[in-house]
Design a protein around this motif. Structure first.
Motif, short mmCIF file in Angstrom:
data_model
loop_
_atom_site.label_atom_id
_atom_site.label_comp_id
_atom_site.label_asym_id
_atom_site.label_seq_id
_atom_site.Cartn_x
_atom_site.Cartn_y
_atom_site.Cartn_z
N LYS A 187 0.83 -1.21 0.00
CA LYS A 187 0.00 0.00 0.00
C LYS A 187 0.87 1.26 0.00
O LYS A 187 0.56 2.24 -0.67
CB LYS A 187 -0.93 0.01 1.23
CG LYS A 187 -2.18 -0.84 1.02
CD LYS A 187 -3.06 -0.79 2.24
CE LYS A 187 -4.29 -1.68 2.08
NZ LYS A 187 -5.28 -1.12 1.15
N VAL A 188 1.97 1.22 0.76
CA VAL A 188 2.88 2.36 0.81
C VAL A 188 3.48 2.61 -0.58
O VAL A 188 3.56 3.74 -1.06
CB VAL A 188 3.99 2.12 1.85
CG1 VAL A 188 5.13 3.13 1.72
CG2 VAL A 188 3.41 2.20 3.26
N GLY A 189 3.86 1.51 -1.24
CA GLY A 189 4.43 1.63 -2.58
C GLY A 189 3.40 2.18 -3.56
O GLY A 189 3.70 3.06 -4.37
N ALA A 190 2.18 1.65 -3.48
CA ALA A 190 1.15 2.07 -4.42
C ALA A 190 0.79 3.54 -4.22
O ALA A 190 0.37 4.22 -5.16
CB ALA A 190 -0.10 1.20 -4.24
N PRO A 195 12.37 6.34 -2.10
CA PRO A 195 11.08 5.64 -2.03
C PRO A 195 10.95 4.82 -0.75
O PRO A 195 11.80 3.99 -0.44
CB PRO A 195 11.10 4.73 -3.26
CG PRO A 195 12.06 5.38 -4.19
CD PRO A 195 13.08 6.08 -3.35
N THR A 196 9.87 5.06 -0.01
CA THR A 196 9.73 4.45 1.31
C THR A 196 9.54 2.94 1.24
O THR A 196 10.07 2.21 2.06
CB THR A 196 8.56 5.11 2.05
OG1 THR A 196 8.82 6.50 2.13
CG2 THR A 196 8.38 4.56 3.44
N HIS A 197 8.80 2.46 0.22
CA HIS A 197 8.55 1.01 0.19
C HIS A 197 9.86 0.24 -0.02
O HIS A 197 10.01 -0.89 0.42
CB HIS A 197 7.53 0.65 -0.90
CG HIS A 197 7.99 0.92 -2.30
ND1 HIS A 197 7.95 2.18 -2.85
CD2 HIS A 197 8.51 0.11 -3.25
CE1 HIS A 197 8.42 2.12 -4.09
NE2 HIS A 197 8.76 0.88 -4.35
N VAL A 198 10.85 0.89 -0.68
CA VAL A 198 12.14 0.23 -0.85
C VAL A 198 12.86 0.15 0.49
O VAL A 198 13.45 -0.87 0.85
CB VAL A 198 13.00 0.99 -1.89
CG1 VAL A 198 14.33 0.30 -2.09
CG2 VAL A 198 12.25 1.11 -3.21
N LYS A 199 12.80 1.27 1.23
CA LYS A 199 13.44 1.30 2.55
C LYS A 199 12.81 0.27 3.49
O LYS A 199 13.47 -0.25 4.38
CB LYS A 199 13.26 2.70 3.15
CG LYS A 199 14.55 3.38 3.53
CD LYS A 199 14.23 4.77 4.05
CE LYS A 199 15.40 5.37 4.78
NZ LYS A 199 15.11 6.71 5.29
N LEU A 200 11.51 0.00 3.28
CA LEU A 200 10.80 -0.94 4.15
C LEU A 200 11.06 -2.39 3.77
O LEU A 200 10.57 -3.30 4.43
CB LEU A 200 9.29 -0.67 4.11
CG LEU A 200 8.82 0.65 4.71
CD1 LEU A 200 7.32 0.78 4.57
CD2 LEU A 200 9.23 0.76 6.17
N LYS A 203 3.26 2.98 14.09
CA LYS A 203 2.87 1.58 14.37
C LYS A 203 2.92 0.75 13.09
O LYS A 203 3.38 -0.39 13.08
CB LYS A 203 1.45 1.55 14.95
CG LYS A 203 1.38 1.97 16.41
CD LYS A 203 -0.06 1.87 16.89
CE LYS A 203 -0.26 2.60 18.20
NZ LYS A 203 -1.67 2.99 18.40
N LEU A 204 2.44 1.36 12.00
CA LEU A 204 2.45 0.63 10.72
C LEU A 204 3.89 0.35 10.28
O LEU A 204 4.20 -0.74 9.78
CB LEU A 204 1.72 1.46 9.65
CG LEU A 204 0.21 1.54 9.82
CD1 LEU A 204 -0.38 2.60 8.89
CD2 LEU A 204 -0.41 0.18 9.52
N LEU A 205 4.78 1.35 10.45
CA LEU A 205 6.17 1.16 10.04
C LEU A 205 6.84 0.07 10.86
O LEU A 205 7.58 -0.77 10.32
CB LEU A 205 6.95 2.49 10.18
CG LEU A 205 6.59 3.58 9.17
CD1 LEU A 205 7.18 4.92 9.58
CD2 LEU A 205 7.09 3.20 7.78
N GLY A 221 6.83 13.48 8.92
CA GLY A 221 5.88 13.75 7.84
C GLY A 221 5.61 12.49 7.03
O GLY A 221 4.47 12.23 6.60
N THR A 222 6.64 11.69 6.83
CA THR A 222 6.47 10.45 6.09
C THR A 222 5.53 9.50 6.85
O THR A 222 4.72 8.80 6.24
CB THR A 222 7.84 9.78 5.86
OG1 THR A 222 8.76 10.77 5.43
CG2 THR A 222 7.75 8.69 4.82
N ALA A 223 5.66 9.51 8.17
CA ALA A 223 4.80 8.63 8.97
C ALA A 223 3.33 8.99 8.77
O ALA A 223 2.47 8.11 8.64
CB ALA A 223 5.17 8.73 10.45
N VAL A 224 3.04 10.29 8.72
CA VAL A 224 1.67 10.72 8.46
C VAL A 224 1.22 10.25 7.07
O VAL A 224 0.11 9.73 6.89
CB VAL A 224 1.54 12.25 8.59
CG1 VAL A 224 0.17 12.71 8.13
CG2 VAL A 224 1.81 12.69 10.02
#
Lengths: 385, 458
Positions: free
Chosen positions: B133-136, B148-153, B194-196, B273-276
Motif C-alpha cells: 500500500k505504501v508503494g502504491a 522511495p519508502t517502500h524500498v526502505k521498508l 505503528k504501521l512502520l 511527515g512520512t509517517a503521516v
C-alpha cells in the motif's frame, strides 16, 4: 508557474545566486580572530608598561609597526594579495615585542619583526602555510644575532621618569651600558637554574628564598615572592612578566574557542612535572624530589610555573592556530611534548629559559602529531557483530 | 559518560531562525492554474507516465508508475486535464520530464483513492500488505532525500531491523513543517509509526525530537504513553542532529558502519511527515498528493507553513506570499543542505520541505586554511575536513580517499564554521563525483582488457 502567478510576482532578482550548500556562513572571520588575539594580549602589554616604563611601549610599537610594514612590503614585492589588515602581522609583531627585554635597542624589534614576517611566514607562502611560529622565528634569530641585547632581560626598569625623558634617555643611552632608569636583578629562572649550588642558590636556602633575595636583595616572606611572580614585578621580557594579565588574556581566547584549554594545560602541567621529576644534584647529593625534599619540590614547581615565558608561550605561542594540530587529542600530545622539552632545556640546557625553542621544535613535528591523532571516522573500526 | 541530552560528537549551532514560521498555523495553499508533477521526484529511476496528453484525471489517480526498483508511483494532485508531458525544470538541475496538469477547479477524488479502512481492517494487515500500500501510494522520504519508502521498508532478509526511528529533529534553520505536523497531528504520526514498526517487524519505535520543540515532544509523548514498544525522546539541539546516522547514534548509541545503511545498525529512520503519509496511504487509502512546505526567509513578506499540492511551482508560492526587495537566493530545503534554485518554474516535489528566499550574499573568496580546527571539531563524521579541503583545492582527488572522503555526509558544518571562508564541502562533493568518474573509467578499461578479442573479419 501558473499564468496568474507570473503577473503577480515582484521583486525577483535578475539572477538568483546559485552556490553549493550551505547557504549560511558563520560571521567569524580570520581577521576577527587575529584582532581578538591582539586584544587578549593587551592586558599583558599594559602590565609590561607598568613594570618596565614607557620605553617598553616604544619597543612593542616598533615591533608591531615593523611587522605590518614588512608584511606590506614583502607582499608588494612578491605580488601577493595585500593582507596587512587581517591582523596576523600585528599579532606576530606584538608577540615578538612581548618576548623582548625592555632594555634592548630600538633596532632589535625592527629587525626581529622583519625576520619573523619574511623568513617565518612569507617564505612559506604567507598566513596559514608557515610551519613555525613567526614571532618565535624572529626571537630565535635575535637570540643569535644580538646575544648581548637579548640577555638584557635581567634589567628591570621602573616608571620613575616622565614619558619624553624616559624615551629620550633610553634611545640614546641603550647599547652603551646600563639603561638610564633601570635596576639590575637576576631573573628567577637564572636563580633556580642547576647545577647547584651556585652564587644565588647556596645549599642552605630554599628556592623561594633565593628568588626573593635576588629580587629584593633581602629574604622576605615567601608569599610576597609568589605575589611578585604572579603580578609581574620581576625582571624578564616585556609581555611575559605578569602571569595574571596573561591568564586573563588566555581566558579571553579560551572563551572565544580560539584556544582549546587542553593545550596550555598540558603544556604547563607537563613542563612543571618534568622539571621536578628530572634528577638534579646539589653539591654531589640528590636534590629535590629524589632526595624527598617536598618543600623544595613545591617551591620549584611554583617558581617554574610563574617564571619566564611559560604563560606567554602556553596561551599565545604554542596555541597559534596555524602551527598547532587541529585535533583535540593531538593538541594534548603537542603540549606534553613541548612541556618535556621546556623542562629539559630549563634543567639541563645552556639557557635558563626554553619556551621559545621547545615550541619551535614541536612546531616541526606538528603534522606528524596531527597524523597520529586523527579521530576514528564515524562508522569505521566497529566490532563485527 | 556524557551529561545532558543524547546526541553525537561534533556539530554546530547556526541561528535557528525558526521564529519566522514556527508559530504559523498550516494553511491550505489554493490550487494554481497549472501543476507540474516531475517524473524524477528523488533518487532513483524516473517514473513512467501512464496517461496521455488530453486525458482527464482525478485527484489521486495514478499518472505514472515506478520506472525501476528504486522509483516511486505518481498520482494526480488534483482533478483536471493533462496539458502536456515534457521537459520540466528540476531542483537539482537534472534534465527531467514532468506531467503538466491544468486543474478543472472541482478537485474531485478518483474513486480508487480514499478507500478508508476501519481500525480492525488496518490491524489485520500484514507487513507485505502495508508495504504494497505504501508503494502504491507513491510515498517517498519527506525529509528531503525523497528515497522511495517502500524500498526502505524492504531490507534484504539477512538484515534485521529492530528499531524504527521517527525523525522529528528538524535541525535545519528556518524550517517548521515537521514541527507543525508534530503539533497538529501527533495521533496520525503514531498511527504511521505503528504501521512502520509492523512493516519491518521491529521491536520498538522511537520518536526523536530536538529539545527546542518541547510542546511537540509533549504531545507525542502523550500519544505514545502506554503503547508497548513506542517512546518519544528529546535529543540535544544541534545541527545536524536530524541526519540519519547521527540520530541513530544519539538514540541507540549505535554507529552505522562506514559505507553501510541504517539497517546495518538494525535501524530504520523515517521523517515524521512520512509517517503521516504512511498512515494516510494505509488507513485512509490516500496516495501522496500534497505536503507541508515552510515558505520563509528574510526576504519573504508573509512566511507560512503551506499545505500545497505536489507540482505547485515555487513562483506560485512566492507570488502569493510576496518577495521583499533584496532577495538573492532561492533555496529548496533548508539553508544548510538545501539546493539553490535558479528558476521559479521549478515545482514543489514530494521531498520539498521548505522554500526559502534569503538575502545572504555570495561568500567572500576563501583564503588559506589557518588550521583553526573548527571543521575537525565540528565534523559529525569525525573526518579531517581541513586536509580534504587542501587536497580538493589542488584537485588531488585520489589522495582524498585515504582521508575517508566517502564517509562525508555533506552536512556543511565545516563550511559554515570556516573562518577562512573556504568552500570545503564544495570541494568534497566535487571530489566524490570525480572519484566516481575515475572508478567508472577504470572499470570500463578493465572490461575492455578482459573481453576476448574479436575474430578478425575475413
Amino acid at each position: 508557474m501558473s499564468p496568474e502567478a507570473k503577473k503577480n510576482i515582484a521583486n525577483l532578482p535578475e539572477k538568483w545566486l546559485v552556490t553549493t550548500s550551505p547557504h549560511l556562513r558563520s560571521p567569524e572571520t580570520v581577521s576577527q580572530i587575529m584582532w581578538t588575539v591582539v586584544l587578549a594580549l593587551l592586558p599583558a602589554c599594559v602590565a609590561g608598561l607598568v613594570v618596565f616604563g614607557w620605553y617598553a611601549g616604544l619597543i612593542m610599537a616598533i615591533a608591531v609597526l615593523s611587522a605590518m610594514l614588512s608584511e606590506a612590503v614583502v607582499q608588494r614585492v612578491l605580488r601577493r594579495p595585500m593582507s596587512v589588515s587581517d591582523g596576523s602581522a600585528a599579532v606576530t609583531g606584538l608577540l615578538l615585542g612581548c618576548c623582548l627585554p625592555a632594555a634592548c635597542s630600538w633596532y632589535v624589534p625592527a629587525v626581529g619583526s622583519f625576520v619573523a614576517i619574511f623568513v617565518g611566514k612569507q617564505v612559506f607562502g604567507g598566513l596559514g602555510r608557515n610551519y613555525f611560529n613567526p614571532a618565535l622565528i624572529g626571537r630565535a634569530f635575535l637570540q643569535f644575532a644580538f646575544p648581548g641585547q637579548m640577555s638584557m632581560a635581567k634589567w628591570k626598569m621602573l616608571m620613575r621618569k616622565p614619558l619624553l625623558e624616559s624615551l629620550a634617555g633610553n634611545i640614546f643611552n641603550v647599547g652603551a651600558g646600563t639603561p638610564a632608569d633601570a635596576m639590575s636583578a637576576a631573573t628567577p629562572l637564572t636563580t633556580v637554574q642547576p647545577p647547584f649550588p651556585h652564587e644565588d642558590m647556596t645549599s642552605d636556602i630554599t628556592p623561594l628564598e633565593a628568588v626573593g633575595r635576588s629580587l629584593h636583595n633581602t629574604a622576605e616572606n615567601p608569599w610576597d615572592v609568589v605575589r611578585d611572580l604572579g603580578l609581574g614585578n620581576i625582571p624578564g621580557c616585556i609581555g611575559e612578566v605578569s602571569k595574571l594579565a596573561l591568564l586573563l588574556g588566555g581566558l579571553i581566547l579560551i572563551a572565544n574557542r580560539y584556544v582549546n584549554w587542553r593545550l596550555p594545560l598540558a603544556y604547563i602541567v607537563t613542563a612543571v612535572a618534568t622539571v621536578v621529576l628530572l634528577p638534579v644534584k646539589s653539591g654531589g647529593d640528590w636534590y629535590g624530589l629524589w632526595a624527598g625534599q617536598w618543600n623544595v619540590v613545591g617551591q620549584l614547581a611554583v617558581i617554574h610555573v610563574l617564571s619566564g615565558g611559560l604563560f606567554l608561550g602556553a596561551f599565545f605561542m604554542i596555541t597559534d592556530m596555524v602551527t598547532s594540530p587541529t585535533t583535540s587529542r593531538g593538541q594534548v600530545f603537542y603540549g606534553i611534548a613541548a612541556g618535556v622539552l621546556v623542562a629539559l632545556i630549563r634543567v639541563y640546557g645552556g639557557y635558563p629559559e626554553g619556551v621559545c625553542y621547545s615550541i619551535l621544535l614541536v612546531n616541526a613535528g606538528r603534522l606528524l602529531i596531527e597524523k597520529c591523532s586523527v579521530p576514528r571516522v564515524f562508522g569505521t573500526g566497529l566490532k563485527k557483530a | 559518560m556524557r551529561f545532558g541530552l543524547p546526541t553525537f560528537r561534533g556539530g554546530t549551532h547556526p541561528p535557528e531562525k525558526k521564529e519566522l514560521a514556527k508559530d504559523l498555523v498550516v494553511e491550505a495553499f489554493p490550487i494554481p492554474g497549472l501543476l507540474a508533477v516531475s517524473l524524477s521526484q528523488g533518487i532513483g529511476a524516473p517514473s513512467k507516465p501512464v496517461v496521455g496528453v488530453g486525458d482527464e484525471v482525478k485527484r489521486g489517480q495514478l499518472i505514472a508508475e515506478p520506472g525501476g526498483f528504486v522509483s516511486a508511483a505518481l498520482h494526480a494532485p488534483t482533478s483536471g486535464k493533462v496539458k502536456s508531458i515534457g521537459e520540466c525544470p528540476h531542483p537539482v538541475g537534472l534534465r527531467a520530464n514532468g506531467i503538466f496538469i491544468e486543474p478543472d477547479g472541482a478537485d474531485e477524488w478518483h474513486p480508487d483513492a480514499q478507500q478508508e479502512l476501519s481500525e480492525e481492517q488496518v490491524g489485520a494487515l500484514d507487513a507485505k500488505e502495508i508495504i504494497a500500500k505504501v508503494g502504491a501510494a507513491g510515498i517517498v522520504g519527506m525529509g528531503g532525500a525523497a528515497f522511495p519508502t517502500h524500498v526502505k521498508l524492504s531490507p534484504p532478509p539477512d538484515k534485521k531491523v529492530d528499531t524504527v526511528i521517527l525523525n522529528g529533529c528538524e535541525c535545519e534553520p528556518y524550517l517548521a513543517a515537521d514541527y507543525r505536523v508534530m503539533l497538529d497531528r501527533p495521533e496520525d504520526i503514531v498511527k504511521g509509526l505503528k504501521l512502520l514498526v509492523k512493516a519491518v517487524g521491529a521491536k520498538r519505535g522511537i520518536i526523536g525530537v530536538e529539545a527546542n520543540k518541547p510542546d511537540a515532544h509533549e504531545r507525542l509523548l502523550r500519544e505514545v504513553r502506554g503503547v508497548e514498544g513506542l517512546s518519544c525522546k528529546m535529543v540535544a539541539v544541534k545541527y545536524p542532529q536530524g541526519a540519519e546516522k547521527q540520530l541513530i547514534k544519539a538514540l541507540l548509541n549505535r554507529e552505522v558502519p562506514s559505507g553501510g545503511l541504517p539497517m546495518d545498525a538494525g535501524a530504520l529512520v523515517q521523517n515524521v511527515g512520512t509517517a503521516v503519509a504512511v498512515w494516510e496511504a494505509v488507513g485512509l487509502g490516500r496516495p501522496l498528493t500534497e505536503r507541508i512546505v515552510t515558505v520563509s526567509g528574510e526576504c519573504v513578506e508573509r512566511p507560512g507553513n503551506l499545505l500545497c499540492r505536489i507540482g505547485v511551482s515555487l513562483g506560485d508560492l512566492l507570488a502569493a506570499r510576496g518577495v521583499r526587495p533584496g532577495a538573492r537566493r532561492l533555496i529548496s530545503g533548508g539553508p544548510m543542505m538545501g539546493l539553490a534554485q535558479w528558476n521559479v518554474d521549478i515545482p514543489v516535489m514530494k521531498g520539498t520541505s521548505g522554500v526559502l528566499v534569503l538575502d545572504e550574499p555570495a561568500p567572500p573568496k576563501g583564503v588559506a586554511c589557518i588550521n583553526c580546527g573548527r571543521c575537525v571539531e565540528g565534523c559529525p563524521a569525525h573526518l579531517m575536513p581541513n586536509r580534504l579541503s587542501v587536497l580538493g583545492e589542488r584537485e588531488r582527488w585520489e589522495d582524498m580517499m585515504p582521508w575517508n572522503v566517502l564517509d562525508c555526509i555533506e552536512c556543511g558544518v565545516c563550511t559554515y564554521q570556516c573562518p577562512a571562508k573556504r568552500p570545503i564541502v564544495h570541494w568534497i562533493k566535487q571530489g566524490k563525483s570525480e572519484l566516481r568518474l575515475l572508478k567508472m573509467k577504470a572499470e570500463a578499461e578493465k572490461k575492455k582488457k578482459e573481453a576476448p578479442k574479436g575474430v578478425p573479419a575475413e
